[in-house]
Design an enzyme around this catalytic site. Structure first.
Site: not given
Ligand code: PLP
Length: 369
Positions: A73, A173, A193, A195, A319
């Protein structure tokens, strides 16, 4: 609990856990001048290389810089905010962490997708041709989190560059589940990301072509070459680096394992439940993601009923409050509200076994009957 919600997060890989636990008790601030600081910096440099290499880039070439953030994010917000004064073009199926900062800007264009969730390239071409802004950014995700659809990134980059725009992709993803080559795609920016590929929560990154300057949005001690201040989360970064290296070396096996489980799930669903629709069957998708619609059944009720039977799945887009919200991805693809409210997501991971899928199918049968 049988966990079939790996697109939300996936457990840490053993290599990531080991790498993290090896340094758990060390005082690691990479900004410190002393030996412990130097040690922290070398762990970070190693993780930076591991992640860049996973993205098809030879880290020795120094073609890309990687800035660590706390999450995907944050990485998405960082790049979008860099184009606040320009024209920004995103698809209508972007994750909220791209869509929301983009919507805060006066000159954002949200471009439609086809009924399979693929960006309409002709419209992108026309929209860019109509822009006279000096700064232009196109941001389109590689793989969708809800339905797994893969965008034709190379074509999108080509169109963006033809019109003098820079190209960012949220590859959060796709990383670890899909072959990615930033150089080959000629991407300018990408977000990841940790995780989502087994590195644990707390490490995201923005990867940028080395010749493109990123203006920081968090100011302070000047960490990360002054691109993102704040003491780096070395433990999470080291874990993400180890997970990235593992995913790079085992990508083919991972893709094969995930698609084998996913295909089994989909075959069984089709043979046992004639009323179930698999979203985007036959369209290029992530190997682990099945979005399905059970007409006339409420997604939230299905998620809760399965949860009561010890099975965790996703629905539309969950959400942050844990509530289920309506899927804007399916809405953008033209699905009716009644079908959208009946859509759930099953996303398998490397720990998912055939027994897990059989248990899901049994529970699913009782829930929808
Ligand atoms: N972008 C996508 C496509 C995601 O699926 C997610 C999380 O679900 C994010 C960004 C955000 O990542 P983070 O959970 O590390 O903030």
């Amino acid at each position: 609990m049988i966990f079939l919600d790996h697109n939300a997060t996936t457990p840490m890989l053993e290599v990531a856990r080991d790498a993290m636990s090896d340094i758990l008790d060390k005082p690691l601030n990479p900004s410190s001048v002393h030996g412990c600081g130097r040690m922290a910096r070398s762990y970070m440099d190693n993780a930076r290389k591991q992640i860049i290499n996973m993205l098809g880039v030879d880290s020795r070439d120094k073609q890309y810089n990687l800035t660590f953030t706390a999450s995907g994010t944050e990485a998405n917000n960082l790049i979008l905010n860099n184009y606040a004064g320009g024209d920004v073009f995103i698809s209508s199926t972007e994750h909220a962490s791209v869509e929301m900062p983009a919507k805060m800007m006066p000159n954002t264009y949200i471009l439609p997708v086809t009924e399979s969730g693929i960006l309409d390239l002709e419209l992108l071409d026309r929209a860019l041709a109509g822009s006279s802004a000096r700064k232009k950014l196109v941001s389109v995700m590689l793989a969708n989190n809800e339905i797994g659809t893969i965008q034709p990134l190379k074509d999108i980059v080509r169109i963006a560059h033809k019109h003098g725009a820079q190209m960012h992709s949220d590859i959060v993803q796709a990383a670890g589940k899909w072959s990615i080559n930033l150089v080959d795609c000629d991407l300018d920016f990408a977000s990841i990301s940790g995780h989502k590929f087994g590195g644990g929560v707390g490490c995201g990154a923005l990867i940028a072509k080395a010749n493109l300057h990123i203006q920081p949005t968090i100011l302070g001690g000047g960490q990360e070459r002054s691109t993102r201040s704040g003491t780096e989360n070395v433990l999470a970064i080291v874990a993400a680096g180890a997970a990235a290296e593992h995913c790079q070396h085992n990508l083919d096996q991972r893709v094969e394992y995930l698609s084998c489980q996913r295909d089994y799930l989909e075959q069984e669903l089709k043979s046992k439940f004639s009323n179930v629709q698999i979203v985007n069957e036959g369209v290029e998708r992530l190997p682990n993601t099945t979005a399905l619609i059970v007409p006339e059944k409420s997604a939230s009720l299905m998620v809760v009923a399965l949860d009561l039977q010890g099975i965790a799945i996703g629905s539309g887009s969950a959400c942050s409050s844990g509530k289920v919200s309506k899927s804007k991805v399916l809405a953008a693809m033209g699905y009716d509200d009644s079908l959208i409210e009946s859509a759930i997501r099953v996303s398998v991971g490397m720990q998912t076994t055939r027994n897990d899928i059989d248990a899901f199918l049994d529970a699913f049968a009782s829930v929808i009957s």
